[in-house]
Design a protein around this motif. Structure first.
Motif, PDB file in Angstrom:
ATOM      1  N   SER A   1       0.827  -1.224   0.000  1.00 40.31           N
ATOM      2  CA  SER A   1       0.000   0.000   0.000  1.00 40.31           C
ATOM      3  C   SER A   1       0.851   1.260   0.000  1.00 40.31           C
ATOM      4  CB  SER A   1      -0.941   0.006   1.208  1.00 40.31           C
ATOM      5  OG  SER A   1      -0.232   0.285   2.403  1.00 40.31           O
ATOM      6  N   ARG A   2       2.148   1.107   0.304  1.00 40.90           N
ATOM      7  CA  ARG A   2       2.974   2.319   0.505  1.00 40.90           C
ATOM      8  C   ARG A   2       3.820   2.698  -0.693  1.00 40.90           C
ATOM      9  NH1 ARG A   2       6.300   0.150   4.962  1.00 40.90           N
ATOM     10  NH2 ARG A   2       5.415  -1.785   4.180  1.00 40.90           N
TER      11      ARG A   2
ATOM     12  N   VAL B   1      -3.841  -9.327   1.307  1.00 43.11           N
ATOM     13  CA  VAL B   1      -3.866  -8.112   2.130  1.00 43.11           C
ATOM     14  C   VAL B   1      -4.793  -8.369   3.324  1.00 43.11           C
ATOM     15  CG1 VAL B   1      -3.526  -6.662   0.076  1.00 43.11           C
ATOM     16  CG2 VAL B   1      -5.860  -7.115   0.895  1.00 43.11           C
TER      17      VAL B   1
END
Ligand SMILES: NC(=O)c1ccc[n+]([C@@H]2O[C@H](COP(=O)([O-])OP(=O)(O)OC[C@H]3O[C@@H](n4cnc5c(N)ncnc54)[C@H](OP(=O)(O)O)[C@@H]3O)[C@@H](O)[C@H]2O)c1
Length: 209
Positions: free
Chosen positions: A32-33, A68
């Motif tokens: 996500s980063r 996830v």
């Protein structure tokens, strides 16, 4: 050699990536980063690994793994995954994910929820019932006595064939639990969730689930 796109590169994503690379596949990791945060992981995996955004990993993969925290499934980009086989490793932990009433009531199940979010993909539930470390530690060549078996569930026969071949290659027998809705038979708290089971034992556990 296939390219496996990973959406999520934590415990399970990295364990799958390690096995994939060990068997000669390319892997494209994402989180996500942003890809820059995966530089160390990619370096440790070697030249078959790279990092990208989730959309790019999804678009590049011949096969895509969604791994996830379940509550984030709405943020998985659907369009790049269209027409593809998608492995869903996710589990629902209400303590982490918050309550999903339709799952709590049994109206639907984890992988059916992801499949509804990815209507143009062929979702196969797999690798959700094995601890990340065991994906490497418990792998064994075909024919090894007491070889661990892993279940799959899905609605598309070709997609299941692809995923079954990958799991076999990684070092496990495969038991087909049936359509995606039957994936609940190896969800959290079910007899098939967690333990090292042979194919015969797994079939029994799935029947009890
Ligand atoms: N751990 C196990 O042994 C195990 C076993 C079987 C199944 N599972 C299930 O598999 C899933 C993953 O577990 P895990 O232990 O690997 O989790 P984890 O170590 O917490 O890793 C989660 C990964 O997902 C990424 N992520 C989160 N939201 C994202 C988004 N919107 N787009 C792209 N990437 C995103 C995170 O990236 P950031 O760090 O950048 O946020 C991280 O790389 C969970 O549903 C879990 O229940 C886990």
């Amino acid at each position: 050699m296939a390219t496996i796109g990973l959406i999520g590169s934590g415990n399970i994503g990295q364990a799958i990536a390690r096995q994939a690379v060990a068997h000669g596949h390319n892997v494209v990791l994402s989180n996500s980063r942003g890809p820059e945060t995966l530089a160390d992981v990619v370096a440790a995996l070697g030249p078959l690994a790279s990092a990208a955004t989730a959309a790019e990993a999804g678009a590049t993969g011949d096969l895509v793994v969604v791994t996830v925290p379940f509550k984030n499934y709405t943020r998985i980009p659907a369009e790049p995954l269209g027409g593809k086989t998608v492995i869903d490793t996710n589990n629902y932990y209400f303590e982490r994910d918050g309550h999903f009433p339709d799952i709590d009531s049994g109206r639907t199940s984890v992988s059916e929820v992801l499949a509804a979010h990815l209507p143009d993909s062929h979702v196969v539930k797999a690798f959700n019932n094995i601890a990340a470390a065991a994906i490497g530690d418990e792998a064994a060549p075909a024919g090894t006595p007491n070889r661990r078996a892993l279940p799959i569930a899905g609605d598309d026969a070709e997609a299941k064939k692809t995923v079954a071949a990958l799991i076999e290659e990684f070092g496990f027998d495969v038991v087909d639990a049936g359509p995606l809705a039957e994936g609940r038979r190896f969800d959290r708290d079910k007899p098939a969730y967690g333990p090292h089971l042979t194919a015969e034992q797994l079939r029994e556990a799935l029947a009890q689930g």
